[in-house]
Design an enzyme around this catalytic site. Structure first.
Site, PDB file in Angstrom:
ATOM      1  CB  CYS A   2      11.462 113.881  -0.118  1.00 16.26           C
ATOM      2  SG  CYS A   2      10.212 114.428  -1.466  1.00 16.26           S
ATOM      3  NE  ARG A  27      15.453 110.745   2.367  1.00 14.52           N
ATOM      4  CZ  ARG A  27      15.390 109.304   2.774  1.00 14.52           C
ATOM      5  NH1 ARG A  27      16.299 108.475   3.118  1.00 14.52           N
ATOM      6  NH2 ARG A  27      14.075 109.019   2.556  1.00 14.52           N
ATOM      7  CD1 TRP A  74      14.107 112.463  -6.948  1.00 15.69           C
ATOM      8  CD2 TRP A  74      11.770 111.600  -6.900  1.00 15.69           C
ATOM      9  NE1 TRP A  74      13.810 111.478  -7.885  1.00 15.69           N
ATOM     10  CE2 TRP A  74      12.408 110.952  -7.759  1.00 15.69           C
ATOM     11  CE3 TRP A  74      10.735 111.184  -6.366  1.00 15.69           C
ATOM     12  CZ2 TRP A  74      11.936 109.850  -8.654  1.00 15.69           C
ATOM     13  CZ3 TRP A  74      10.076 110.033  -7.264  1.00 15.69           C
ATOM     14  CH2 TRP A  74      10.751 109.507  -8.168  1.00 15.69           C
ATOM     15  CG  ASN A  98      10.068 110.866   2.499  1.00 12.36           C
ATOM     16  OD1 ASN A  98      10.928 110.187   3.341  1.00 12.36           O
ATOM     17  ND2 ASN A  98      10.096 110.628   1.223  1.00 12.36           N
ATOM     18  N   GLY A  99       6.831 111.066   1.262  1.00  8.53           N
ATOM     19  CA  GLY A  99       6.011 109.909   1.120  1.00  8.53           C
ATOM     20  C   GLY A  99       5.063 110.415  -0.060  1.00  8.53           C
ATOM     21  CD  GLU A 478      26.365  97.804  -9.846  1.00 11.58           C
ATOM     22  OE1 GLU A 478      25.307  97.574 -10.040  1.00 11.58           O
ATOM     23  OE2 GLU A 478      26.797  98.864  -9.168  1.00 11.58           O
ATOM     24  CE  LYS A 482      26.448 102.384  -9.891  1.00 11.29           C
ATOM     25  NZ  LYS A 482      26.054 101.258  -9.062  1.00 11.29           N
ATOM     26  CD  GLU A 485      23.388 104.762 -10.753  1.00 10.25           C
ATOM     27  OE1 GLU A 485      22.076 105.084 -10.202  1.00 10.25           O
ATOM     28  OE2 GLU A 485      24.042 103.821 -10.438  1.00 10.25           O
ATOM     29  CG  HIS A 501      20.744  83.556 -28.373  1.00  5.45           C
ATOM     30  ND1 HIS A 501      20.248  82.624 -29.258  1.00  5.45           N
ATOM     31  CD2 HIS A 501      21.896  83.278 -27.753  1.00  5.45           C
ATOM     32  CE1 HIS A 501      21.096  81.268 -28.892  1.00  5.45           C
ATOM     33  NE2 HIS A 501      21.926  81.896 -27.869  1.00  5.45           N
ATOM     34  CE  LYS A 600      22.958 105.786  -1.884  1.00  4.12           C
ATOM     35  NZ  LYS A 600      23.839 105.238  -2.759  1.00  4.12           N
TER      36      LYS A 600
HETATM   37  O1  M6R Z   1      18.657 101.409  -0.804  1.00  3.78           O
HETATM   38  P1  M6R Z   1      18.822 100.130  -1.810  1.00  3.78           P
HETATM   39  O2  M6R Z   1      19.913  99.034  -1.766  1.00  3.78           O
HETATM   40  O3  M6R Z   1      17.571  99.276  -1.345  1.00  3.78           O
HETATM   41  O4  M6R Z   1      18.473 100.732  -3.264  1.00  3.78           O
HETATM   42  C1  M6R Z   1      18.333  99.933  -4.268  1.00  3.78           C
HETATM   43  C2  M6R Z   1      18.479 100.619  -5.494  1.00  3.78           C
HETATM   44  O5  M6R Z   1      17.613 101.764  -5.854  1.00  3.78           O
HETATM   45  C3  M6R Z   1      19.927 101.261  -5.758  1.00  3.78           C
HETATM   46  O6  M6R Z   1      20.785 100.221  -5.641  1.00  3.78           O
HETATM   47  C4  M6R Z   1      20.006 101.803  -7.362  1.00  3.78           C
HETATM   48  O7  M6R Z   1      19.815 101.209  -8.107  1.00  3.78           O
HETATM   49  C5  M6R Z   1      21.500 102.714  -7.533  1.00  3.78           C
HETATM   50  N1  M6R Z   1      21.258 104.048  -7.736  1.00  3.78           N
HETATM   51  C6  M6R Z   1      22.400 102.129  -8.216  1.00  3.78           C
HETATM   52  O8  M6R Z   1      23.400 102.686  -8.286  1.00  3.78           O
END
Ligand code: M6R
Length: 605
Positions: A2, A27, A74, A98-99, A478, A482, A485, A501, A600
């Site tokens: 949010c 957000r 969100w 937000n929270g 990573e 990517k 997501e 394994h 985010k």
């Molecule tokens: O703001 P932060 O780096 O603490 O966020 C951590 C994760 O939420 C963030 O890296 C998330 O995995 C991304 N969407 C990955 O692309």
């Protein structure tokens, strides 16, 4: 999770709040709304959907106001619907939040027994009614009183029909920043929402209640007036624009050479042969430590995994890497000889922040690596090193990752030097290699067109496997993150040596296997893993060192990357994986910058 905004000043408040909400849309983006006080009346427009849906809903709503609050959601409590969208209103008071309010059921029951009725399934409506219940003529007093009864995390902004020139904000464990302009004030969850109006900001602290009118503002904490310093942020508003790119993610991928260069600039001086990374007091404490734990979530966790190889090599200290949500609930052995490093782009991730607080309680020396100035994690740690990525808006993290690695690589060399493992000449020669990275990442970006063709060929696949060894193992993780997501394709990252394994059972002629295979100390082993995949008819997409032609006959696709020292290859090899994921999602017509179900900054547990 949010985004909230509040504006008071000379401009058209609806326009400013809408513009700021667009900058906070990363957000959360399942519903949005805005509340204004115009002609002495509180008006609220809100809708399910994105900010553009809110803009449509606002058409024909001709309101001129100088005070407004807004929200992009969100969902946590209650589905994304018009009714559950914020702002929530009770008796002339509107609130955005937000929270999460943990005791909302108990408060709701109490308020219902007093005659209040509720329309939504949200926890936020309880805040609006509680403030209304506490209201005796001062919104500021009512917000403070209500906040004392709320359990959980909350950043809120409230306005009241009876006080048309006032916004009250409160912060507890969710981010809230006040922008101090010239005769105007803007309250927001994050800095990019504020940048077009002012670069003078106050990151509010937990327990801060801010009272804002067009004449000025005051911050109180625990009933006492609190002095808060105004910081000047160097981010230019242009950094939060797409500047001709189709998506923020694409722009942020291409910004990496600049972002890495900005991050390493000034960290090390060749002339003086010294680092400018942490304060001298912190350096003294660093000399005492005998163990490092690195804690983070998501992509930031992958940066920590890469750093483990560097830190163990140069600092010669045992390094443990943990996911924050696991670390905080295990009985981690931490003491005053432990350096606990917390890596977070946003500096607001709830689990990482909680892990940091826990480590401090246990006596660890704490260091934050953050991108957002004045963020909670940056403030909570004993010391912070900032990445200079600039605002990262795309939900999929790209430039934050490479700049975090840049800080962590510098930290590793620095630790090696203060512990006497690296001589001055060794540091200088390694830094001389390191500063080539921005140029090498630029060369890696040249694969863009070829990766678009590759994406078009494989975008209908259902599963992908990503393999790597040594420093390329976290890069495989990573790359898989990517892809999954933003394209919603199932992808798994694995250490190549572990394939036999278990995951090898998945391989057949339908399975593309992305192999990160620079010519390094484990290359021969990785070549063996490629043979194993091919022997089972898997489709191999390999990334290797320019000039290494021997994979041509063995793989379905081979992409060449510039030669780079083996320990620095993560900077270069992650680039094509980001580009590939981007093109797959874009070609599938998906919302690259705002993938479903994600936000985010994950500021709730
Ligand atoms: O703001 P932060 O780096 O603490 O966020 C951590 C994760 O939420 C963030 O890296 C998330 O995995 C991304 N969407 C990955 O692309």
């Amino acid at each position: 999770m949010c985004g909230i905004v509040g504006y008071i000043g000379k401009r058209d408040a609806v326009e400013v709040v809408l513009d700021s909400l667009k900058r906070l849309e990363y957000r959360g983006y399942d519903s949005a709304g805005i509340a204004v006080i115009a002609d002495g009346k509180l008006k609220v427009i809100k809708t399910k959907g994105k900010i553009r849906d809110l803009e449509n809903a606002l058409k024909g709503f001709d309101v001129k106001a100088n005070v407004a609050i807004g929200h992009t959601r969100w969902a946590t409590h209650g589905k994304p619907t018009d009714v559950n969208a914020h702002p929530h209103v009770c008796g002339g008071i509107a609130v955005v939040h937000n929270g999460i309010i943990e005791n909302y059921v108990e408060l709701k029951n109490e308020l219902v027994s007093k005659g209040y009725s509720f329309e939504s399934q949200t926890d936020t409506e309880v805040i609006a009614c509680l403030i209304r219940d506490c209201y005796k003529g001062s919104l500021f007093d009512a917000v403070q009183e209500a906040s004392r009864r709320l359990v959980g995390s909350f950043a809120i902004a409230a306005i009241c029909e009876n006080e048309p020139d006032t916004i009250v904000g409160y912060k507890k464990e969710s981010p809230l920043v006040l922008g101090v302009g010239d005769g105007e004030y803007i309250l927001a969850s994050d800095i990019p929402a504020i940048l077009p109006y002012t670069n003078r900001i106050i990151p509010l602290e937990d327990g801060d209640c801010v009272f804002i009118t067009s004449e000025g503002f005051d911050v109180f904490n625990n009933g006492e007036k609190a002095k808060r310093d105004i910081l000047t942020v160097s981010w230019s508003p242009v950094l939060a624009e797409k500047t001709g790119y189709k998506h923020f993610m694409q722009k942020e991928i291409f910004e990496q050479p600049r972002a890495i260069a900005d991050t390493i600039q000034g960290i090390y001086s060749f002339e003086e042969n010294r680092f400018y990374l942490v304060s001298s007091g912190f350096e003294e404490k660093l000399k005492e430590i005998n163990r490092i734990v690195a804690v983070a979530c998501g992509t930031s966790y992958h940066a920590c995994l890469v750093a483990k190889y560097w830190l163990e090599k140069y600092a010669e200290i045992p390094v443990e890497v943990d996911i924050a949500s696991e670390f905080r609930y295990r009985d981690a052995v931490i003491d005053e000889k432990t350096l606990a490093v917390f890596v977070s782009q946003s500096g607001e991730t709830a689990d990482t922040l909680a892990a940091l607080k826990l480590s401090k309680e246990k006596g660890a020396l704490t260091l934050a690596v953050c991108n957002v100035m004045g963020s909670s994690i940056a403030r909570e740690a004993h010391e912070v090193i900032y990445t200079h990525a600039g605002p990262e808006i795309g939900v999929a993290s790209t430039k934050a990752f490479t700049t975090q690695m840049a800080v962590l690589y510098s930290l590793s060399l620095y630790m090696g030097s203060i512990r006497g493992n690296l001589e001055e000449k060794d540091v200088a020669s390694r830094f001389a290699e390191f500063i080539k990275i921005p140029r090498l990442t630029e060369e890696a970006l040249e694969l863009d067109e070829e990766l678009l063709s590759l994406a078009m060929k494989y975008l209908d696949k259902k599963d992908f496997l990503y393999l790597g060894r040594y420093v390329s193992y976290p890069i495989a993780l990573e790359g898989a993150l990517k892809l999954k997501e933003i394209s919603y394709i199932h992808a798994e990252g694995y250490p190549a040596g572990e394939m036999k394994h278990g995951p090898i059972a998945l391989i057949d002629k339908e399975m593309p296997v992305v192999v990160v295979a620079p010519v390094d100390r484990v290359y021969e082993k990785v070549k063996g893993n490629i043979e194993e995949v091919k022997a089972r008819d898997g489709i191999v997409i390999a990334f290797t060192t320019s000039g290494n032609k021997e994979l041509e006959g063995k793989c379905d696709h081979v992409f060449y990357l510039p030669e780079v020292g083996e320990e620095l290859s993560p900077f270069v090899y992650v680039i094509p994986l980001q580009l590939f994921a981007y093109h797959v999602a874009e070609r599938k017509g998906l919302d690259v910058d705002q993938p479903r179900n994600l936000a985010k900054a994950v500021t709730v547990e």
